[in-house]
Write a protein that holds these residues in place. Structure first.
Motif, short mmCIF file in Angstrom:
data_model
loop_
_atom_site.label_atom_id
_atom_site.label_comp_id
_atom_site.label_asym_id
_atom_site.label_seq_id
_atom_site.Cartn_x
_atom_site.Cartn_y
_atom_site.Cartn_z
N VAL A 126 62.69 42.63 111.19
CA VAL A 126 62.59 43.34 112.46
C VAL A 126 62.80 42.35 113.59
O VAL A 126 62.12 41.32 113.68
CB VAL A 126 61.21 44.01 112.60
N THR A 148 58.00 42.32 110.79
CA THR A 148 58.51 42.71 109.47
C THR A 148 57.37 43.06 108.53
O THR A 148 57.40 44.09 107.85
CB THR A 148 59.38 41.58 108.88
N LEU A 197 55.58 46.33 109.67
CA LEU A 197 56.33 47.53 109.32
C LEU A 197 56.23 47.82 107.82
O LEU A 197 56.06 48.98 107.40
CB LEU A 197 57.79 47.39 109.75
N ASN A 225 54.54 51.17 106.12
CA ASN A 225 55.22 52.01 105.14
C ASN A 225 54.41 52.15 103.85
O ASN A 225 54.42 53.22 103.21
CB ASN A 225 56.60 51.44 104.82
N MET A 284 57.50 48.37 118.89
CA MET A 284 58.17 48.73 117.65
C MET A 284 57.89 50.18 117.27
O MET A 284 58.80 50.93 116.86
CB MET A 284 57.73 47.80 116.51
N VAL A 285 56.64 50.60 117.40
CA VAL A 285 56.26 51.98 117.07
C VAL A 285 57.03 52.97 117.94
O VAL A 285 57.52 54.00 117.45
CB VAL A 285 54.74 52.15 117.21
N LEU A 330 57.85 55.67 114.98
CA LEU A 330 56.82 55.70 113.95
C LEU A 330 55.69 56.59 114.43
O LEU A 330 55.16 56.41 115.54
CB LEU A 330 56.30 54.29 113.67
#
Length: 292
Positions: free
Chosen positions: A111, A134, A137, A141, A164-165, A170
């Motif tokens: 990421v 990275t 994330l 998951n 990032m979200v 996400l």
């Protein structure tokens, strides 16, 4: 008096998936690198208050350590970590090995945190936030949380996880939890155990710099940074990396209003970070930073 919950400890993806399927209701996740302390306990308590199932991850992520950093000596204290998790009513602890997290070796896809990941810690530790985001994330998951909790001592990390979200759509909530401190103001950190007695005394300069910076807020960002630098510059044995005022979202400091003073320094061989709120050019709003 209620019985202490003994968390279920899993080390592989399959066992984690089975426990996640059993979860009933909202799931909260607290991601850690272990060496848990009362700052982590504060995250776990907030998670427990919000969710039916609390999952803690314990993984020292090699992707976020540079070649000359402390990966090999980073404290690994799983037995005592599990005691704290039991005390804080954690349901599941996921403690994978590097081979479980990265079965094909170091991932070729990572990421990219973008420009905000290249300033402050990202400038001092190139590639650091690529490794952080990275693994975050991947853990999102694997654990499929509804809400995740991060400590605000790592303020830039919290901001980048939120980014990032948002950017990757996400469907989770990111909650930042205020920094937990010792009575003398030192921010709790797993790396504090590296400090000798005299070095710990020197490290108190970071909290003192935050207080001085907050008190200088009416002079604007430059005055805040100057006040913090003056305190840190007088601390023998402390090597300052940066003392920077930013907007709350890590953008450029505003002329007035809410802002954040973010610090990093080495005390001996130990790298420490800290931060606190400041209000620029205003006598109202945020209270001065007290180190409490």
């Amino acid at each position: 008096m209620s019985a202490v919950r003994v968390p279920i400890v899993v080390h592989d993806r399959e066992a984690l998936a089975r426990e996640r399927e059993r979860a009933d209701g909202p799931v909260a996740v607290v991601m850690t690198m272990g060496a848990l302390h009362e700052g982590h306990a504060a995250l776990l308590r907030q998670a427990r208050a919000r969710a039916a199932t609390v999952i803690t991850t314990i993984f020292v992520n090699p992707l976020q350590f540079g070649p000359n950093e402390d990966f090999d000596r980073y404290p690994r204290t799983l037995a005592t970590d599990l005691e704290l998790c039991a005390r804080e009513d954690v349901d599941v602890v996921f403690a994978p090995s590097a081979a479980v997290m990265y079965p094909d070796g170091q991932p070729r896809t990572r990421v990219n945190p973008g420009p905000l990941g290249e300033i402050l810690e990202g400038a001092s530790r190139p590639g650091f936030f690529h490794g952080v985001l990275t693994v975050v994330l991947k853990l999102i998951n694997l654990t499929r949380p509804d809400v995740v909790f991060f400590g605000e001592k790592d303020y830039q990390q919290v901001a980048l996880v939120r980014q990032m979200v948002r950017d990757l759509d996400l469907d989770i909530e990111v909650v930042g939890v205020p920094t937990v401190r010792e009575p003398d103001g030192l921010a709790l950190s797993s790396r504090n155990r590296y400090l000798s007695g005299p070095e710990r005394t020197t490290a108190l300069a970071l909290a003192a710099a935050l207080r001085a910076g907050a008190a200088a807020g009416e002079g604007g960002a430059a005055a805040v940074e100057a006040a913090a630098n003056a305190v840190l510059g007088d601390a023998s044995g402390l090597q300052l990396d940066y003392a920077v005022v930013t907007a709350p979202d890590l953008g450029p400091a505003p002329e007035s209003g809410e802002a954040r003073l973010i610090l990093a320094a080495k005390v001996g061989t130990t790298r420490l970070i800290d931060n606190g709120p400041v209000r620029l050019a205003s006598r109202t709003g945020l209270p001065p930073f007290t180190g409490a």
